[in-house]
Design a protein around this motif. Sequence first.
Motif, PDB file in Angstrom:
ATOM      1  N   GLY A   7       0.452  -1.423  -0.464  1.00  0.00           N
ATOM      2  CA  GLY A   7      -0.271   0.201  -0.367  1.00  0.00           C
ATOM      3  C   GLY A   7       0.169   1.238  -0.074  1.00  0.00           C
ATOM      4  O   GLY A   7       0.903   2.131  -0.671  1.00  0.00           O
ATOM      5  N   ASP A   8       1.737   0.864   0.668  1.00  0.00           N
ATOM      6  CA  ASP A   8       2.452   2.603   0.822  1.00  0.00           C
ATOM      7  C   ASP A   8       3.405   2.759   0.212  1.00  0.00           C
ATOM      8  O   ASP A   8       3.812   3.861  -0.852  1.00  0.00           O
ATOM      9  CB  ASP A   8       3.953   2.058   2.305  1.00  0.00           C
ATOM     10  CG  ASP A   8       3.614   2.649   3.159  1.00  0.00           C
ATOM     11  OD1 ASP A   8       1.911   2.556   3.611  1.00  0.00           O
ATOM     12  OD2 ASP A   8       4.104   2.151   4.233  1.00  0.00           O
ATOM     13  N   GLU A  40       2.601   1.759  -3.817  1.00  0.00           N
ATOM     14  CA  GLU A  40       1.804   1.832  -4.357  1.00  0.00           C
ATOM     15  C   GLU A  40       1.122   3.568  -4.325  1.00  0.00           C
ATOM     16  O   GLU A  40       0.961   4.444  -5.332  1.00  0.00           O
ATOM     17  CB  GLU A  40       0.213   1.308  -4.222  1.00  0.00           C
ATOM     18  CG  GLU A  40       0.290  -0.212  -4.863  1.00  0.00           C
ATOM     19  CD  GLU A  40      -1.053  -1.088  -4.464  1.00  0.00           C
ATOM     20  OE1 GLU A  40      -2.160  -0.383  -4.121  1.00  0.00           O
ATOM     21  OE2 GLU A  40      -1.164  -2.380  -5.418  1.00  0.00           O
ATOM     22  N   ARG A  41       0.778   4.381  -3.453  1.00  0.00           N
ATOM     23  CA  ARG A  41       0.861   5.514  -2.890  1.00  0.00           C
ATOM     24  C   ARG A  41       1.476   6.431  -3.222  1.00  0.00           C
ATOM     25  O   ARG A  41       1.961   7.367  -3.608  1.00  0.00           O
ATOM     26  CB  ARG A  41       0.747   5.617  -1.529  1.00  0.00           C
ATOM     27  CG  ARG A  41      -1.334   5.530  -0.998  1.00  0.00           C
ATOM     28  CD  ARG A  41      -0.956   5.862   0.873  1.00  0.00           C
ATOM     29  NE  ARG A  41      -0.151   5.181   1.211  1.00  0.00           N
ATOM     30  CZ  ARG A  41      -0.633   4.316   2.169  1.00  0.00           C
ATOM     31  NH1 ARG A  41      -1.658   3.037   1.554  1.00  0.00           N
ATOM     32  NH2 ARG A  41       0.013   3.716   2.980  1.00  0.00           N
ATOM     33  N   LEU A  42       3.374   6.274  -3.043  1.00  0.00           N
ATOM     34  CA  LEU A  42       3.967   6.544  -3.137  1.00  0.00           C
ATOM     35  C   LEU A  42       4.122   6.734  -4.754  1.00  0.00           C
ATOM     36  O   LEU A  42       4.859   7.823  -5.348  1.00  0.00           O
ATOM     37  CB  LEU A  42       5.571   5.926  -2.908  1.00  0.00           C
ATOM     38  CG  LEU A  42       7.026   6.820  -3.325  1.00  0.00           C
ATOM     39  CD1 LEU A  42       7.377   7.790  -2.418  1.00  0.00           C
ATOM     40  CD2 LEU A  42       8.227   5.683  -2.679  1.00  0.00           C
ATOM     41  N   THR A  83       1.876   6.674  -7.130  1.00  0.00           N
ATOM     42  CA  THR A  83       0.741   7.430  -7.366  1.00  0.00           C
ATOM     43  C   THR A  83       0.932   8.840  -6.891  1.00  0.00           C
ATOM     44  O   THR A  83       0.115   9.782  -7.961  1.00  0.00           O
ATOM     45  CB  THR A  83      -0.234   6.909  -6.963  1.00  0.00           C
ATOM     46  OG1 THR A  83      -0.252   6.811  -5.755  1.00  0.00           O
ATOM     47  CG2 THR A  83      -0.305   5.102  -8.206  1.00  0.00           C
ATOM     48  N   SER A  84       1.791   9.544  -6.238  1.00  0.00           N
ATOM     49  CA  SER A  84       1.725  10.448  -5.359  1.00  0.00           C
ATOM     50  C   SER A  84       3.535  11.135  -6.255  1.00  0.00           C
ATOM     51  O   SER A  84       3.647  12.493  -6.549  1.00  0.00           O
ATOM     52  CB  SER A  84       1.956  10.509  -4.671  1.00  0.00           C
ATOM     53  OG  SER A  84       3.326   9.940  -3.793  1.00  0.00           O
TER      54      SER A  84
END
Length: 64
Positions: A37-38, A40-42, A44-45
């Motif tokens: 999750g971390d 994926e967030r990284l 996409t950000s």
Amino acid sequence: MLTKLQLQAFSDRFRISLQTYEAFEEQVKEMQKRWVGDLERLLTSVPPYEEIRDVVLEKFKLLK
């Protein structure tokens, strides 16, 4: 030959070891989910690499 009491003690230790392993395995799975999750967030950000490269090259050209 092992006595019934020795077999029971061994069985109890084995059961505790198995429960400990299963709990550890569950913790690892939760950590992996959190890491994915971390990540994926990284990903996409942050803009894609090509966009970053293009901006850097454009700024570099302006400095010449």
